[in-house]
Design a protein around this motif. Structure first.
Motif, mmCIF file in Angstrom:
data_model
loop_
_atom_site.group_PDB
_atom_site.id
_atom_site.type_symbol
_atom_site.label_atom_id
_atom_site.label_comp_id
_atom_site.label_asym_id
_atom_site.label_seq_id
_atom_site.Cartn_x
_atom_site.Cartn_y
_atom_site.Cartn_z
ATOM 1 N N HIS A 39 -21.250 34.543 -62.660
ATOM 2 C CA HIS A 39 -21.789 33.184 -62.660
ATOM 3 C C HIS A 39 -22.865 33.040 -61.579
ATOM 4 O O HIS A 39 -23.901 32.412 -61.797
ATOM 5 C CB HIS A 39 -20.665 32.164 -62.446
ATOM 6 C CG HIS A 39 -21.135 30.747 -62.544
ATOM 7 N ND1 HIS A 39 -21.444 30.003 -61.429
ATOM 8 C CD2 HIS A 39 -21.368 29.962 -63.617
ATOM 9 C CE1 HIS A 39 -21.842 28.805 -61.825
ATOM 10 N NE2 HIS A 39 -21.810 28.757 -63.146
ATOM 11 N N CYS A 42 -26.061 34.660 -62.799
ATOM 12 C CA CYS A 42 -26.701 33.818 -63.815
ATOM 13 C C CYS A 42 -27.345 32.585 -63.168
ATOM 14 O O CYS A 42 -28.459 32.198 -63.527
ATOM 15 C CB CYS A 42 -25.690 33.397 -64.885
ATOM 16 S SG CYS A 42 -25.086 34.775 -65.880
ATOM 17 N N ALA A 52 -26.546 28.463 -66.621
ATOM 18 C CA ALA A 52 -25.812 29.570 -66.010
ATOM 19 C C ALA A 52 -24.387 29.654 -66.563
ATOM 20 O O ALA A 52 -23.878 30.745 -66.827
ATOM 21 C CB ALA A 52 -25.779 29.416 -64.498
ATOM 22 N N ALA A 55 -24.669 31.032 -70.016
ATOM 23 C CA ALA A 55 -25.018 32.450 -69.947
ATOM 24 C C ALA A 55 -23.814 33.287 -69.543
ATOM 25 O O ALA A 55 -23.597 34.372 -70.086
ATOM 26 C CB ALA A 55 -26.170 32.662 -68.968
ATOM 27 N N MET A 56 -23.038 32.785 -68.598
ATOM 28 C CA MET A 56 -21.855 33.523 -68.176
ATOM 29 C C MET A 56 -20.897 33.711 -69.341
ATOM 30 O O MET A 56 -20.339 34.793 -69.540
ATOM 31 C CB MET A 56 -21.144 32.805 -67.028
ATOM 32 C CG MET A 56 -19.948 33.587 -66.513
ATOM 33 S SD MET A 56 -18.975 32.708 -65.304
ATOM 34 C CE MET A 56 -18.108 31.575 -66.341
ATOM 35 N N ALA A 84 -25.337 40.697 -67.475
ATOM 36 C CA ALA A 84 -25.774 39.363 -67.044
ATOM 37 C C ALA A 84 -27.274 39.334 -66.761
ATOM 38 O O ALA A 84 -27.972 38.403 -67.185
ATOM 39 C CB ALA A 84 -24.988 38.925 -65.805
ATOM 40 N N CYS A 88 -29.861 37.086 -68.951
ATOM 41 C CA CYS A 88 -30.611 35.996 -68.313
ATOM 42 C C CYS A 88 -32.120 36.223 -68.392
ATOM 43 O O CYS A 88 -32.880 35.284 -68.640
ATOM 44 C CB CYS A 88 -30.169 35.821 -66.859
ATOM 45 S SG CYS A 88 -28.487 35.186 -66.706
#
Length: 182
Positions: A39, A42, A52, A55-56, A84, A88
């Protein structure tokens, strides 16, 4: 986890690519152990908390899908950070893509499903403005304003120099300005 709350991750039973219950347990353990680090990566790359978190979740979904192919040549943290980072960076690249901004702009411009009479009025106005200039200036204006090409691209397409294209755009803007002045 120093005051920062990490969103929970729900493992979906029967997800494709995951054969054994122990693999899900291993991945759950990885999430609990490295979720905050993923996290953090991200958040650092995306600079947006909501993005974020999404994305995580995507990173761990990819990890879940590809867990059986993880060869453990690197540490699990390194593997997750690589996923990750790539995820991202792909998100950021997609946001910068020219089609993305154009699509959003067109979607906002459309607003509703029924464009109404103003679209036809605008088209008629554009046709009237283009009729006031020569064919080459029309091509320059359309390629630049409608097709969103750069000055260099328009010049290359039309076989003209960049200063010529710039001059044509200035002429078109001046004529349009005269037509709209009171």
């Amino acid at each position: 986890m120093s005051g920062r709350q990490t969103p929970t991750f729900r493992i979906i039973p029967g997800e494709k690519g995951l054969a054994a219950d122990d693999a899900r347990a291993d991945l759950r353990e990885l999430y609990e152990k490295y979720g905050a680090s993923v996290h953090g990566r991200c958040s650092y790359l995306l600079r947006d908390r909501s993005k974020a978190e999404d994305a995580m979740q995507d990173v761990f979904a990819k990890a879940l899908t590809h867990y059986m192919s993880f060869r453990q040549e690197a540490s699990p943290l390194t593997w997750l950070m690589k996923i990750a980072t790539h995820h991202c960076l792909n998100l950021l690249r997609a946001e910068r893509a020219g089609w993305h901004a154009r699509f959003e702009r067109e979607a906002r411009a459309r607003g509703s499903t029924d464009p109404g009479p103003q679209v036809f009025e605008m088209r008629e106005l554009v046709v009237q403005m283009l009729a006031l200039v020569d064919q080459e200036t029309q091509a320059v204006a359309i390629h630049y304003h409608v097709d969103e090409m750069t000055l260099e691209e328009v010049a290359a397409l039309l076989g003209r120099s960049v200063p010529t294209v710039r001059k044509r755009l200035s002429e078109f803007a001046a004529i349009c300005g005269k037509e709209f002045s009171p």
